[in-house]
Design a protein around this motif. Structure first.
Motif, PDB file in Angstrom:
ATOM      1  N   SER A  64      74.376  52.673  68.968  1.00 18.17           N
ATOM      2  CA  SER A  64      73.696  52.059  68.015  1.00 18.17           C
ATOM      3  C   SER A  64      74.551  51.572  66.848  1.00 18.17           C
ATOM      4  O   SER A  64      75.602  52.349  66.739  1.00 18.17           O
ATOM      5  N   ARG A  65      74.246  50.351  66.242  1.00 19.71           N
ATOM      6  CA  ARG A  65      75.359  49.863  65.324  1.00 19.71           C
ATOM      7  C   ARG A  65      74.688  49.874  64.004  1.00 19.71           C
ATOM      8  O   ARG A  65      73.339  49.299  63.724  1.00 19.71           O
ATOM      9  N   ARG A  66      75.345  50.186  62.857  1.00 20.17           N
ATOM     10  CA  ARG A  66      74.866  49.700  61.541  1.00 20.17           C
ATOM     11  C   ARG A  66      75.763  48.999  60.896  1.00 20.17           C
ATOM     12  O   ARG A  66      77.152  49.242  60.801  1.00 20.17           O
ATOM     13  N   THR A  67      75.241  47.750  60.303  1.00 27.47           N
ATOM     14  CA  THR A  67      76.080  46.862  59.391  1.00 27.47           C
ATOM     15  C   THR A  67      75.672  46.854  57.949  1.00 27.47           C
ATOM     16  O   THR A  67      74.403  46.791  57.819  1.00 27.47           O
ATOM     17  N   ASN A  68      76.496  46.877  57.128  1.00 29.23           N
ATOM     18  CA  ASN A  68      76.017  46.996  55.501  1.00 29.23           C
ATOM     19  C   ASN A  68      76.855  45.761  55.061  1.00 29.23           C
ATOM     20  O   ASN A  68      77.866  45.614  55.405  1.00 29.23           O
ATOM     21  N   MET A  69      76.064  44.960  54.071  1.00 29.18           N
ATOM     22  CA  MET A  69      76.798  43.990  53.452  1.00 29.18           C
ATOM     23  C   MET A  69      76.628  44.187  51.903  1.00 29.18           C
ATOM     24  O   MET A  69      75.376  44.519  51.355  1.00 29.18           O
ATOM     25  N   HIS A  70      77.694  44.411  51.099  1.00 26.83           N
ATOM     26  CA  HIS A  70      77.530  44.987  49.743  1.00 26.83           C
ATOM     27  C   HIS A  70      77.956  43.483  48.690  1.00 26.83           C
ATOM     28  O   HIS A  70      79.073  42.983  49.212  1.00 26.83           O
TER      29      HIS A  70
END
Length: 141
Positions: A64-70
Motif C-alpha cells: 500500500s502506498r500513501r502520497t501526501n502533497m503539502h
C-alpha cells in the motif's frame, strides 16, 4: 433570538448535524476495529497450538502506498511512504489451505513447494520448519 448575520440559513442548522453524524461513524469504525482485533486475539489465545506437516503453495505481498502533497506559501512538499504486508498460503495433507500473515524475514526464507512442519495457533503464524529436500522436491532420507 435569531442572529441577524446568518438570517435563518438552513445550512447553519444542517451542518452541525452532518458533522455529528460523521463523528459518530468515525468513532464507531475505530471501536469496531478495536473490538474485532481483541476478539481475534482472544480466539487465538484459546485455540490449541498445532504443528502439522504442510507445503507452501503460494506467497503474496500486499503493498500500500500513501502520497501526501503539502503546500506552504510558494513551496510544494511531496512525501510518500509504502507499507508491505506479506502472506503465505500453506496446504495440508487433507487438501485444506490456510493463509497466514508473516514477517518480511519469514517471507524471504520460504519458497513455494517447501515442505515442513507448520506451527500455528488459530490465525496466528508461529513458524515453519523446512524439511531437507532434493532438487526434484523429494525428501532426503
Amino acid at each position: 433570538m435569531l442572529d441577524p448575520f446568518f438570517m435563518d440559513d438552513p445550512m447553519f442548522e444542517i451542518a452541525p448535524i452532518f458533522i455529528d453524524i460523521i463523528f459518530v461513524f468515525v468513532i464507531g469504525g475505530i471501536l469496531f476495529s478495536a473490538f474485532k482485533g481483541i476478539g481475534q486475539w482472544q480466539k487465538n489465545e484459546q485455540s490449541p497450538r498445532l504443528s502439522v506437516e504442510a507445503i507452501v503453495t503460494s506467497k503474496r505481498a500486499d503493498v500500500s502506498r500513501r502520497t501526501n502533497m503539502h503546500h506552504h506559501d510558494d513551496h510544494h512538499h511531496h512525501s510518500s511512504s509504502t507499507h508491505t504486508k506479506y502472506f503465505v498460503t500453506f496446504e495440508f495433507e487433507s487438501g485444506d489451505r490456510l493463509e497466514f500473515h508473516v514477517s518480511g524475514k519469514e517471507y524471504g526464507l520460504l519458497s513455494e513447494d517447501d515442505i515442513g512442519m507448520l506451527t500455528f495457533q488459530g490465525t496466528r503464524y508461529l513458524g515453519f520448519s523446512r524439511e531437507k529436500v532434493k532438487k526434484e522436491n523429494t525428501k532426503v532420507e
